[in-house]
Every structure is written in C-alpha cells, then in structure tokens.
Design a protein around this motif. Structure first.
Motif, PDB file in Angstrom:
ATOM      1  N   LYS A   2      35.269  30.625  31.622  1.00 29.55           N
ATOM      2  CA  LYS A   2      36.590  30.822  32.223  1.00 29.55           C
ATOM      3  C   LYS A   2      36.759  32.259  32.700  1.00 29.55           C
ATOM      4  CE  LYS A   2      39.369  27.338  29.881  1.00 29.55           C
ATOM      5  NZ  LYS A   2      40.552  27.127  29.025  1.00 29.55           N
ATOM      6  N   LYS A   3      36.262  33.210  31.905  1.00 32.72           N
ATOM      7  CA  LYS A   3      36.372  34.609  32.287  1.00 32.72           C
ATOM      8  C   LYS A   3      35.601  34.882  33.572  1.00 32.72           C
ATOM      9  CE  LYS A   3      37.163  36.779  27.816  1.00 32.72           C
ATOM     10  NZ  LYS A   3      36.659  37.792  26.870  1.00 32.72           N
ATOM     11  N   PHE A   4      34.428  34.305  33.700  1.00 33.57           N
ATOM     12  CA  PHE A   4      33.620  34.503  34.892  1.00 33.57           C
ATOM     13  C   PHE A   4      34.347  33.989  36.136  1.00 33.57           C
ATOM     14  CE2 PHE A   4      30.509  32.889  37.955  1.00 33.57           C
ATOM     15  CZ  PHE A   4      29.884  34.085  38.282  1.00 33.57           C
ATOM     16  N   VAL A   5      34.951  32.820  36.058  1.00 37.16           N
ATOM     17  CA  VAL A   5      35.668  32.236  37.190  1.00 37.16           C
ATOM     18  C   VAL A   5      36.867  33.105  37.562  1.00 37.16           C
ATOM     19  CG1 VAL A   5      37.007  30.234  37.947  1.00 37.16           C
ATOM     20  CG2 VAL A   5      34.895  29.894  36.689  1.00 37.16           C
ATOM     21  N   LEU A   6      37.627  33.570  36.566  1.00 37.39           N
ATOM     22  CA  LEU A   6      38.782  34.416  36.850  1.00 37.39           C
ATOM     23  C   LEU A   6      38.361  35.749  37.464  1.00 37.39           C
ATOM     24  CD1 LEU A   6      41.026  33.778  33.722  1.00 37.39           C
ATOM     25  CD2 LEU A   6      41.443  33.047  36.071  1.00 37.39           C
ATOM     26  N   ILE A   7      37.294  36.339  36.939  1.00 36.53           N
ATOM     27  CA  ILE A   7      36.807  37.595  37.494  1.00 36.53           C
ATOM     28  C   ILE A   7      36.321  37.385  38.921  1.00 36.53           C
ATOM     29  CG2 ILE A   7      34.977  39.334  37.305  1.00 36.53           C
ATOM     30  CD1 ILE A   7      35.262  39.075  34.246  1.00 36.53           C
ATOM     31  N   PHE A   8      35.618  36.296  39.164  1.00 33.67           N
ATOM     32  CA  PHE A   8      35.120  35.988  40.501  1.00 33.67           C
ATOM     33  C   PHE A   8      36.280  35.811  41.485  1.00 33.67           C
ATOM     34  CE2 PHE A   8      33.830  32.952  43.774  1.00 33.67           C
ATOM     35  CZ  PHE A   8      32.802  33.679  44.357  1.00 33.67           C
ATOM     36  N   ILE A   9      37.332  35.114  41.090  1.00 34.86           N
ATOM     37  CA  ILE A   9      38.489  34.896  41.966  1.00 34.86           C
ATOM     38  C   ILE A   9      39.171  36.232  42.291  1.00 34.86           C
ATOM     39  CG2 ILE A   9      40.814  33.903  42.051  1.00 34.86           C
ATOM     40  CD1 ILE A   9      39.663  31.473  40.563  1.00 34.86           C
ATOM     41  N   HIS A  10      39.340  37.073  41.282  1.00 31.00           N
ATOM     42  CA  HIS A  10      39.965  38.375  41.509  1.00 31.00           C
ATOM     43  C   HIS A  10      39.116  39.252  42.431  1.00 31.00           C
ATOM     44  CE1 HIS A  10      42.540  37.317  38.069  1.00 31.00           C
ATOM     45  NE2 HIS A  10      43.407  38.149  38.649  1.00 31.00           N
ATOM     46  N   LEU A  11      37.816  39.256  42.223  1.00 28.20           N
ATOM     47  CA  LEU A  11      36.939  40.044  43.089  1.00 28.20           C
ATOM     48  C   LEU A  11      36.947  39.523  44.521  1.00 28.20           C
ATOM     49  CD1 LEU A  11      33.858  40.775  40.811  1.00 28.20           C
ATOM     50  CD2 LEU A  11      35.571  42.395  41.635  1.00 28.20           C
ATOM     51  N   ALA A  12      36.959  38.215  44.680  1.00 27.54           N
ATOM     52  CA  ALA A  12      36.991  37.624  46.015  1.00 27.54           C
ATOM     53  C   ALA A  12      38.285  38.000  46.740  1.00 27.54           C
ATOM     54  CB  ALA A  12      36.837  36.115  45.933  1.00 27.54           C
ATOM     55  N   CYS A  13      39.402  37.936  46.046  1.00 29.70           N
ATOM     56  CA  CYS A  13      40.689  38.316  46.648  1.00 29.70           C
ATOM     57  C   CYS A  13      40.709  39.797  47.007  1.00 29.70           C
ATOM     58  CB  CYS A  13      41.838  37.991  45.703  1.00 29.70           C
ATOM     59  SG  CYS A  13      42.122  36.223  45.512  1.00 29.70           S
ATOM     60  N   THR A  14      40.137  40.623  46.152  1.00 28.70           N
ATOM     61  CA  THR A  14      40.081  42.061  46.415  1.00 28.70           C
ATOM     62  C   THR A  14      39.238  42.355  47.641  1.00 28.70           C
ATOM     63  OG1 THR A  14      40.306  42.494  44.049  1.00 28.70           O
ATOM     64  CG2 THR A  14      39.467  44.289  45.413  1.00 28.70           C
ATOM     65  N   VAL A  15      38.111  41.704  47.757  1.00 26.87           N
ATOM     66  CA  VAL A  15      37.243  41.913  48.914  1.00 26.87           C
ATOM     67  C   VAL A  15      37.953  41.491  50.199  1.00 26.87           C
ATOM     68  CG1 VAL A  15      35.116  41.108  50.027  1.00 26.87           C
ATOM     69  CG2 VAL A  15      35.092  41.789  47.624  1.00 26.87           C
ATOM     70  N   VAL A  16      38.644  40.373  50.174  1.00 28.38           N
ATOM     71  CA  VAL A  16      39.367  39.898  51.357  1.00 28.38           C
ATOM     72  C   VAL A  16      40.468  40.885  51.735  1.00 28.38           C
ATOM     73  CG1 VAL A  16      40.912  38.093  52.217  1.00 28.38           C
ATOM     74  CG2 VAL A  16      38.819  37.467  51.021  1.00 28.38           C
ATOM     75  N   LEU A  17      41.229  41.350  50.770  1.00 29.18           N
ATOM     76  CA  LEU A  17      42.308  42.296  51.058  1.00 29.18           C
ATOM     77  C   LEU A  17      41.781  43.614  51.612  1.00 29.18           C
ATOM     78  CD1 LEU A  17      44.703  41.711  48.033  1.00 29.18           C
ATOM     79  CD2 LEU A  17      45.072  41.060  50.407  1.00 29.18           C
TER      80      LEU A  17
END
Length: 107
Positions: A2-17
């Motif tokens: 679960k931590k990996f998925v949440l970290i991945f989602i946050h990193l993906a959003c950060t990269v897009v922004l």
C-alpha cells in the motif's frame, strides 16, 4: 504494498505538476523583442517591463497581455490603450491599434 502505491501516486502527481509548471511559457514570450514596421516609420520595443512605440516620440509604457490583446498605460493611468494581436510568430507581428489601423512589424 500500500505504501508503494501511495508513494507512486504522489510522485506521479508531482512529476505532472512540475512538468506543466516548467513548460508553461508566458504568452508574451514571443513579443519581447525590438520590432520595426514594414514601412520603416515606427519602431516598437517590448521588454519585460515596458512597451515603447517610437513614431516620433518614444514613451515607455507599462503593459500586460490578456488573451490576444496588449493593454498599455502610462505610469499606471487608466483607461488602458488596447492593441489587438492579429498575427504573431517568430519573425512577424501584426497589431491593430486603438484607431483600428493594423500595422505589420518584423524583427
């Protein structure tokens, strides 16, 4: 997991922004230059802080761009003078002034 998925989602959003923020250029980036009218009578200089049209008397004015219109004012005074951008590319600029006369400029 679960931590990996949440970290991945946050990193993906950060990269897009960051990607959107870094690639967005100001709409007037192509405007900033020294322009000369096709007939050679008027010089136009647009910088970060000033809009100077030299057709006999050069006065630097403050300006801002909204959509396809340049609004200028002398020392912040209102009403603003509006110039409509009809054509803009790397080498050519066509402005319609407040008197509804279109002037073509080149670099």
């Amino acid at each position: 997991m679960k931590k990996f998925v949440l970290i991945f989602i946050h990193l993906a959003c950060t990269v897009v922004l960051f990607g959107v923020a870094c690639t967005s250029s100001t709409p007037n980036a192509k405007l900033k230059c020294s322009w000369k009218s096709k007939d050679g009578t008027t010089k136009l200089k647009i910088t970060d802080k000033g809009f100077t049209m030299d057709d006999g008397e050069a006065i630097a004015e403050d300006y801002f761009v909204k959509g396809d219109t340049i609004f200028t004012s002398f020392e912040g005074n209102k009403p603003y003078t509006a110039f409509l951008i009809q054509k803009l590319d790397e080498h050519n600029l066509k402005l319609m002034g407040p008197d509804s006369v279109a002037v073509e400029y080149s670099r």
